[in-house]
Design an enzyme around this catalytic site. Structure first.
Site, PDB file in Angstrom:
ATOM      1  N   CYS A 166       0.816  -1.213   0.000  1.00  0.00           N
ATOM      2  CA  CYS A 166       0.000   0.000   0.000  1.00  0.00           C
ATOM      3  C   CYS A 166       0.849   1.262   0.000  1.00  0.00           C
ATOM      4  O   CYS A 166       0.321   2.369  -0.102  1.00  0.00           O
ATOM      5  CB  CYS A 166      -0.971  -0.001   1.176  1.00  0.00           C
ATOM      6  SG  CYS A 166      -2.169  -1.328   1.012  1.00  0.00           S
ATOM      7  N   CYS A 182     -14.018   0.232   7.111  1.00  0.00           N
ATOM      8  CA  CYS A 182     -13.174  -0.221   6.001  1.00  0.00           C
ATOM      9  C   CYS A 182     -13.279   0.747   4.824  1.00  0.00           C
ATOM     10  O   CYS A 182     -14.362   1.232   4.503  1.00  0.00           O
ATOM     11  CB  CYS A 182     -13.634  -1.596   5.510  1.00  0.00           C
ATOM     12  SG  CYS A 182     -13.812  -2.840   6.791  1.00  0.00           S
ATOM     13  N   HIS A 203      -9.182   3.754  -2.158  1.00  0.00           N
ATOM     14  CA  HIS A 203      -7.818   3.258  -2.001  1.00  0.00           C
ATOM     15  C   HIS A 203      -7.399   2.435  -3.220  1.00  0.00           C
ATOM     16  O   HIS A 203      -7.199   1.224  -3.117  1.00  0.00           O
ATOM     17  CB  HIS A 203      -7.760   2.431  -0.707  1.00  0.00           C
ATOM     18  CG  HIS A 203      -6.408   1.922  -0.336  1.00  0.00           C
ATOM     19  ND1 HIS A 203      -5.231   2.407  -0.867  1.00  0.00           N
ATOM     20  CD2 HIS A 203      -6.048   0.926   0.528  1.00  0.00           C
ATOM     21  CE1 HIS A 203      -4.212   1.733  -0.345  1.00  0.00           C
ATOM     22  NE2 HIS A 203      -4.674   0.834   0.491  1.00  0.00           N
TER      23      HIS A 203
END
Ligand SMILES: [Zn+2]
Lengths: 139, 385
Positions: free
Chosen positions: B85, B204, B330
């Site tokens: 990430c 989340c 994301h």
């Protein structure tokens, strides 16, 4: 998923064999390496040690959302297992739990490894362990 | 040695981009950059090298050749960075290092990810793998472990964790490129479906397609592109693992502490100097413990930090004014680049409805998980106006 990878750690899975760095005391489980994750010694000298079957839950989760072929809820913990002879440091171990009731689980709960067939890799059974709360500890 | 400066940025609206191919994402961010450089740019002539961040989850963007195909920037060095990430932010860090070393004058940093083309989904197919012990550890589980322990050890409450998501969703409604533009309450978060106890659905980040690009150059060329360059003051990168036995790694991320220490030392700034931060909030708990890891508050005090409103948009140290990953989304390769782009806008006073007044020093942070959910990577970049 099949293949040899699950079979390389049979002694760790079935006998809780672990490896103690002679430089810093770090106990590696399940990795059997010639380098030390903590002190970076390379090559490091490791001695085989056996882990106790009982240890304490350091933290845990209960997974509720997983691929279709895995049953839920699926609790998972990080457990510190001391060495069987009471010497040295504990090993930090990832493991599934049999308990799914949150009432039975907290940080610090004592659990024991129960050996069983966990799954198969498509060809052969993989025998390892899950952690369970011992009967006399259950609330 | 020259400094490195950010002199332009480009982004596409993050979201479910079913009509867009992976190349369309890259091209969209690249064209937005080209069209928004203050004094203009002649890309084929000006850009010397490309750092390109993607995990290539859609399996159609591997190697530097992919970014050349999407942008037309052939006949140049193009390096794909893959680092969990922290992929986008590490692509940026590598470009900055090359510019500072004097080897490259003008670098394009571009990140993209097509998350929604995968048929098996993230939980099933991601880097999670089946652990050696046989059953997978999902991302919500990996981060949820920290939540369980942090609540136990520091009396952090479920509501304090949820407030991160509430804050970031509120910010996201004011940020034009955010994927999920809705507000939610603490009750919405704590009552949403359990994904991995103790984390629920609204803890989340969503699954999002996106791309973003920034332009980096040296002292000599910076004002060729803009009168308001943003200097890269420092950067750091580190790896660690809870498997090394440090109890701190059960609640927090030592890798974030190491990476931020490097960035603070290199920049001469400390946590108190940071006016605005874009940090990794893949899950609500991730941002909460990052307050501690970056030194914004003392160890164990993150719950009080958010109770006091410090990281809110109108607080003393706004964190994730863009809505963070929780709201903005994301798309892994783009995530870090988009955080850099947001800090760039903040420090130039161009951040619109989420502008932090008089921001002079901004920090960008990612934490990523690799190696069958046992290892962590962290990248931190510090920018200043
Ligand atoms: Zn050692």
């Amino acid at each position: 998923m099949s293949g040899p990878r699950y079979h390389r750690t049979r002694a760790q899975d079935q006998r809780l064999l672990a490896f103690e760095c002679q430089s810093c005391g770090y106990v590696s489980f399940p990795d059997e390496r010639r380098t030390c994750k903590r002190c970076g010694d390379a090559p490091a000298t490791f001695e085989e040690v056996r882990l106790a079957e009982r240890g304490e839950v350091e933290t845990f989760v209960v997974q509720e959302y997983l691929p279709d072929d895995i049953e839920v809820p699926q609790p998972l913990a990080i457990v510190d297992l001391p060495q069987a002879d009471g010497e040295g440091e504990s090993a930090r171990v990832y493991g599934l739990l049999t308990e799914t009731e949150l009432d039975e689980l907290s940080v610090g709960t004592e659990v024991e490894a129960r050996f069983r067939e966990l799954f198969d890799d498509g060809e052969r059974p993989i025998n390892s362990f899950k952690f369970a709360v011992p009967r006399e500890v259950k609330r | 040695m020259t400094d490195a400066h950010v002199v332009g940025s480009g982004i596409i609206d993050f979201g479910e981009k079913y009509e867009w191919s992976f190349d369309d994402l890259l091209e969209g961010a690249y064209l937005d950059l080209v069209e928004s450089v203050d004094h203009g740019i002649e890309p084929t002539k000006d850009i010397d090298a490309i750092w390109y961040g993607t995990l290539d989850i859609a399996n159609e963007g591997a190697s530097g050749a992919s970014v050349a195909h999407a942008t037309g920037l052939f006949e140049k060095p193009a390096t794909q960075i893959v680092n969990a990430c922290a992929t986008g932010s590490d692509a940026f860090r590598n470009a900055v290092q090359a510019v500072k070393a004097g080897d490259v004058e003008v670098a394009l940093v571009i990140g993209a990810e097509k998350m929604l083309d995968s048929t098996e989904g993230l939980i099933g197919g991601a880097a999670l793998e089946r652990l050696w012990r046989g059953r997978g550890v999902t991302m919500p589980a990996f981060f949820g472990m920290r939540a369980t322990r942090h609540m136990e050890q520091y009396d952090t409450t479920r509501e304090q964790i949820a407030e991160v998501s509430v804050k970031n969703h509120e910010n996201g409604t004011k940020y034009p490129h955010a994927h999920q533009q809705f507000e939610c309450t603490v009750d919405d978060v704590t009552e949403s479906a359990t994904v991995s106890y103790p984390l629920n659905l609204y803890d989340c980040c969503p699954v999002t397609d996106g791309a973003c690009a920034v332009l980096v150059t040296n002292d000599e060329r910076a004002r060729e592109f803009t009168d308001a360059p943003v200097r890269v003051a420092g950067y750091g990168f580190s790896t660690d693992s809870f498997m090394r036995g440090d109890d701190l790694a059960l609640t927090n991320f030592p890798a974030s502490r190491q990476a931020s220490s490097m960035a603070y030392e290199r920049s001469g700034y400390g946590p108190d100097d940071v006016d605005v931060a874009e940090v990794h909030d893949c899950f609500s708990i991730t941002e909460l413990i990052t307050y501690e890891d970056l030194g914004f508050c003392e160890q164990g005090e993150a719950g009080a930090f958010i109770d006091d409103g410090v990281p809110h948009l109108d607080g003393d140290k706004p964190v994730n004014p863009s809505g963070g990953l929780l709201s903005k989304g994301h798309p892994i390769g783009a995530t870090g680049v988009a955080q850099i782009a947001e800090i760039f806008e903040q420090l130039r006073g161009e951040a619109g409805d989420v502008q932090v007044p008089d921001a002079e020093v901004g920090l960008q942070h990612n934490i990523g998980i690799g190696r069958n959910a046992t290892g962590a990577v962290s990248c931190v970049n510090i920018l200043e106006r």
